[in-house]
Design an enzyme around this catalytic site. Structure first.
Site, PDB file in Angstrom:
ATOM      1  CB  SER A  27      81.169  14.877 -34.269  1.00 55.05           C
ATOM      2  OG  SER A  27      80.596  16.152 -34.462  1.00 55.05           O
ATOM      3  CG  HIS A  81      75.390  17.065 -43.410  1.00 51.24           C
ATOM      4  ND1 HIS A  81      74.698  17.112 -42.224  1.00 51.24           N
ATOM      5  CD2 HIS A  81      76.684  16.897 -43.052  1.00 51.24           C
ATOM      6  CE1 HIS A  81      75.528  16.994 -41.205  1.00 51.24           C
ATOM      7  NE2 HIS A  81      76.753  16.854 -41.682  1.00 51.24           N
ATOM      8  CG  ASP A 109      71.405  16.070 -41.587  1.00 51.78           C
ATOM      9  OD1 ASP A 109      71.870  15.481 -42.587  1.00 51.78           O
ATOM     10  OD2 ASP A 109      72.072  16.835 -40.874  1.00 51.78           O
TER      11      ASP A 109
END
Length: 977
Positions: A216, A102, A133
């Site tokens: 993060s 993402h 991801d």
């Protein structure tokens, strides 16, 4: 529970170490040295443990980078954005950085990485996984000169329940944050972040409590030995729970890249969920199969159960929802990692699955499909909107076949809903089905500019409600028709032009019949023949006005010449397409003839020869309305239905509309009419008329300030006597010109005037000559000017050219025509300033409308428009930022709306022409220094990197002879046709 996928919220996180928590709670634990029976004190073990963690972190930070990136175009379910995240080096020789999918995004990406020692390097995406991801960025290791770049070793097997970990990244956008935690689960299903967004699936996730937040994403999750055991991916916004992606399939993909091998990804278009044995039993798992699975996998808690099987996919009609996966190709299955490994190695090959359905084993054969083939890698730009093939991501969530045209940016001609921009599927265009992107391209390439075609579409959230509408094909403002395709070698999405615009078809005269208003008075009923609908479509946010479709009723001023007057809220400027709809039947284009700078009206012109209808010219009143007058209100509601009501004029007073935070057009210095009837509050446009059909006033909508991101609209009337001079000029076949005193005025009571020093003789004169309201006019603000003699805020106006100023109308502009040379008028003002009477010679000005813009680095630059000059006492530069596009370098590097650019590379840029000269010389993908001044006159400087491939420099200017706007590209990368 709300799940946070992209981790972009800026919230401060303070996490104590586990050792500190233990000490606070009085927790003690025995530690023994090997071969010794002496208990070590707790502080000794904590000290040793902390030192080892410090040594580990000091090594790990050499591999961690801050990723500053832009997803430069809306694509699939992801919007264009600018953000920051984290990544870490996994191959120092090849220059490979691991981060989240993402972050890399499914679409075009532009970004750079900053190492711990603040060295910067460009990064390009070389892989983003279709489902999971994670993705890889690549940089040139030779550009890092002042530190020894270290790669973190991936050790997926070390992620175990109870393991102490550290998340090392850029939490909350900070340069470096180190968050502590313990792994609590290694077998949870992938988190669900909601609909119409990216979601991982068909993988286990690791769970821990580390309280990481925005920035993060992509951080390494390391153990005490400095090995990366997982990848930070997401977390909960309502708890300190974080979700980590296991590294098993990431490690396999990395090895493929290192070996120059393709990263094969297989699929049978089926989503599985890991369900515990008790649920599996309820789903029909037999005791024998459960016993065998528990014996084969003693540490596992359950099996995979089919959740979603896509129609037309490899497993369609073979696997059903609720089937429990037992084995693939004879290998017993208990985890997603096993499934991925088998599918990825068997792309294009048949596999045999055994599933259990209600206690019965069923053998299924499927041919593994290519996951990359159903992952979009191209998109089309046309008519200001972007389209791509429906992705497996979206199809899986809504359980539909992976086959459709997905509208990834519902803007321009395809703005189906101003509130809902994402999730639309285009089924038909111009009565032709568009099942694929290639078919859509073929259909769109045959439609001429300015056509109106029927489009059938539906929303993914509501498959049962097809919509049909007519869209206006814009190939002149948005003339690009091109396709972008991903290039994993360069990291750039190359584009090629698909088709030039087809010229608009010639207009043909059309007939229309009016239906008179349902009013018993025949003269009032015929007013319908004098009212038309004016609609606009704007391509750019010129003068800080949002480019959204607008529509309202307008009054025909001259049926023979085609002049129509309408609110300036509908036509804020002339950089747009204007249309007039007559009798709700015939739609014809119109052009802007005159924009009044202060009184909130615009006059447009259509070609009467294109309309065969009984359009009539109204009788306009030459007598002003007064309080208490009875009038007939005829207006149009928000859904453009006519209503009428007898009403009374309740007030005529000076207008005071609050200014917007970002300056934009607002009406000033006029007398506004209020009426008694509540029907006026439901109508954004209309007229006030006498019983004999004489039109007395316009009912207009006035653009106000923004409240909660919504425009506040004020509804009031404008006396037609106030526009009489302009109408007379138009009827003579000439174009009006208005010179105004460029200041803001308001009214004060006689008491306030007396207290502020107005002499008694002037008060007596006002009392004897005023007919409507006893008041004095005062200066509320002064526009920017370098004249020596000028008004200042607080001045009280006594007279202009020896005429007593009793109301706002006495300060109306001076109307001339454009066929005579412009002459600056000078008016003799008598004022009271700080208790003293003064005489001033005040020059009037003609407000210049915006006629040129420059698009640079994704921001729209123009000369400071009138609303800016009204709001400021000092104009720092003639280069004003009125808007900045999503994901643009302007946003990434810090240019804001309302900023003024004063210098580029230390070269002064006093106006747009000089600015263009300077930026033309700046190469692509290089930094330039820009000095700016804020709206509050605070100077600052930034560095900005150009990106001409996605954000070219262009100029859009109006031709003074034809009135047409023409675009010129200045800095751009060529198409690859």
């Amino acid at each position: 529970m709300t799940i946070q996928a992209h981790k972009r919220t800026l919230s401060e996180v303070s996490t104590s170490s586990v050792g500190q928590l233990k000490r606070r709670e009085g927790y003690t634990e025995d530690y023994t040295d090997e071969g010794s029976d002496i208990d070590m004190p707790e502080y000794v073990t904590d000290s040793a443990n902390n030192q080892q963690w410090q040594d580990t972190i000091s090594r790990v930070v050499q591999s961690v980078v801050s990723v500053h990136f832009a997803q430069v175009a809306p694509f699939d379910c992801e919007s264009a954005l600018v953000s920051e995240a984290t990544g870490f080096v996994v191959d120092a020789k090849l220059g490979i950085i691991l981060t989240n999918r993402h972050v890399v995004g499914a679409g075009p990406f532009s970004g750079y990485a900053v190492f711990d020692n603040h060295e910067e390097c460009d990064v390009i995406p070389i892989y983003r996984d279709p489902v999971h991801d994670f993705g890889f960025l690549k940089f040139d290791p030779s550009t890092i000169k002042y530190m020894n770049v270290q790669a973190l070793e991936l050790k997926p097997a070390l992620a175990k329940v109870g393991s102490e970990i550290r998340v090392v990244g850029n939490d909350a956008g900070e340069k470096l944050s180190i968050l502590a935690g313990f792994i609590s689960r290694v077998d949870r299903n992938a988190p669900d972040y909601g609909e119409l967004t990216y979601n991982d699936f068909n993988t286990e996730y690791i769970q821990a409590a580390a309280a990481a937040s925005g920035g993060s994403s992509g951080s390494p999750v390391v153990n005490i030995d400095g090995y990366a055991v997982a990848l930070q991916a997401g977390g909960s916004t309502e708890a300190s729970t974080d979700f980590f992606l296991p590294l098993d399939r990431i490690l396999r993909a990395l090895r493929c890249i290192q070996g120059s091998q393709p990263i094969t990804r297989g699929t049978i278009q089926t989503q599985w969920l890991l369900k515990p044995y008790d649920e599996c039993r309820r789903m029909g798992l037999s005791p024998e199969s459960e016993a065998k699975a528990r014996e084969q996998f003693p540490g596992k808690i359950g099996l995979l159960v089919a959740e979603t099987i896509l129609r037309e996919g490899p497993a369609d009609k073979s696997i059903k929802e609720g089937d429990i996966l037992i084995s693939i190709n004879g290998q017993m299955i208990c985890s997603f990692i096993q499934v991925d490994a088998i599918l990825d190695e068997n792309v294009g090959k048949p596999i045999t699955l055994v599933v259990q359905r209600s206690g019965i084993d069923i053998t299924v054969e499927c041919t593994v499909g290519d996951l990359h083939a159903i992952t979009p890698s191209r998109y089309v730009e046309v008519c200001g909107a972007t389209f791509n093939e429906l992705s497996y991501q979206m199809a899986r969530y809504y359980a539909i076949p992976v086959r459709a045209v997905f509208l990834s940016s519902a803007t321009g001609s395809f703005c189906f809903d101003t509130k809902e921009k994402l999730g639309w599927i285009v089924d038909e265009v111009n009565n032709q089905p568009t099942p694929t992107l290639d078919t859509f391209i073929e259909v769109m390439s045959t439609i001429p500019d300015c056509s109106r075609v029927t489009v059938q579409y539906h929303h993914l959230v509501d498959q049962h409600s097809p919509h049909v509408t007519t869209v206006y094909i814009d190939r002149h403002w948005c003339n690009e028709f091109r396709i972008f395709e991903r290039n994993d070698e360069t990291g750039i999405w190359d584009y090629k032009n698909l088709a030039d615009p087809i010229p608009a078809l010639p207009l043909k005269p059309q007939t229309a019949k009016f239906i008179d208003l349902p009013i018993s008075n025949p003269k009032l009923a015929r007013l319908a023949r004098m009212l038309v609908m004016v609609s606009t479509i704007g391509p750019v946010p010129l003068d800080s006005v949002d480019p959204e479709p607008r529509k309202a009723a307008g009054l025909v001023l001259d049926a023979k010449q085609g002049y129509v007057i309408v609110s300036r809220r509908i036509v804020p400027h002339d950089c747009m397409d204007v249309f007039v709809t007559i009798a709700e039947s015939v739609l014809v284009p119109a052009s802007v003839v005159f924009l009044h700078p202060t009184q909130n009206y615009v006059i447009v012109k259509y070609d009467p020869a294109q309309v065969q209808a009984a359009v009539e010219t109204p009788i306009l009143s030459t007598e002003r309305l007064k309080r208490g007058d009875k009038v007939q209100f005829v207006g149009y509601t928000h859904n453009f239905r006519s209503v009428s009501s007898e009403t009374t004029v309740t007030d005529i007073s000076s207008l005071s509309i609050p200014s917007n935070m970002v300056p934009r057009y607002r009406a000033t210095n006029l007398e506004a009419i209020s009426i008694e009837s509540s029907v006026g509050s439901r109508c954004h446009s209309g007229i006030l008329a006498d019983d004999d059909g004489t039109v007395r006033a316009l009912w207009l909508s006035f653009l106000g300030e923004k409240q909660d991101e919504k425009d506040k609209i004020y509804l009031m009337g404008l006396d037609l006597v106030d526009i009489g001079e302009v109408v007379e000029v138009l009827k003579k076949g000439k174009i009006p010109r208005v010179n105004i005193v460029d200041s803001g005025f308001g009214s004060i009571s006689v008491l306030q005037a007396r207290l502020r020093g107005v002499p008694e003789e002037w008060i007596k004169r006002m009392e004897s000559e005023s007919e409507n309201r006893l008041q004095f006019i005062t200066v509320t603000r002064v526009s920017y000017t370098d004249e020596e003699q000028k008004l200042v805020s607080g001045d009280i106006i006594l007279s202009v050219n020896d005429q007593l100023v009793k109301q706002m109308r006495d300060l109306e502009g001076i109307v001339t025509t454009t066929d005579v040379p412009a002459v600056q008028q000078v008016l003799r003002f008598k004022i009271v300033r700080k208790g003293s009477i003064m005489d001033l010679d005040i020059k009037t000005i003609e407000v210049e409308e915006t006629s040129k813009i420059v698009i640079f680095a994704g921001c729209i630059l123009q000369a400071p428009h009138h609303a800016v000059r009204q709001a400021m006492l000092n104009i720092p530069s003639g280069v004003y930022c009125t808007f900045r596009g999503q994901s643009s370098p302007a946003i990434q590097y810090g240019i804001s709306s309302t900023n003024f650019i004063t210098h580029v590379n230390e070269i002064e840029t006093p106006d747009l022409d000089r600015f263009l000269e300077v930026v033309r010389t700046i190469p692509d993908n290089t930094y330039c220094k820009i000095r700016l001044v804020t709206f509050d006159n605070v100077p600052f400087a930034i560095s900005l990197k150009t990106n001409y491939h996605y954000f070219p420099t262009s100029e859009l200017s109006r031709n003074s002879d034809t009135g047409r706007w023409i675009e010129h590209l200045c800095n751009a990368t060529p198409a690859k046709n």
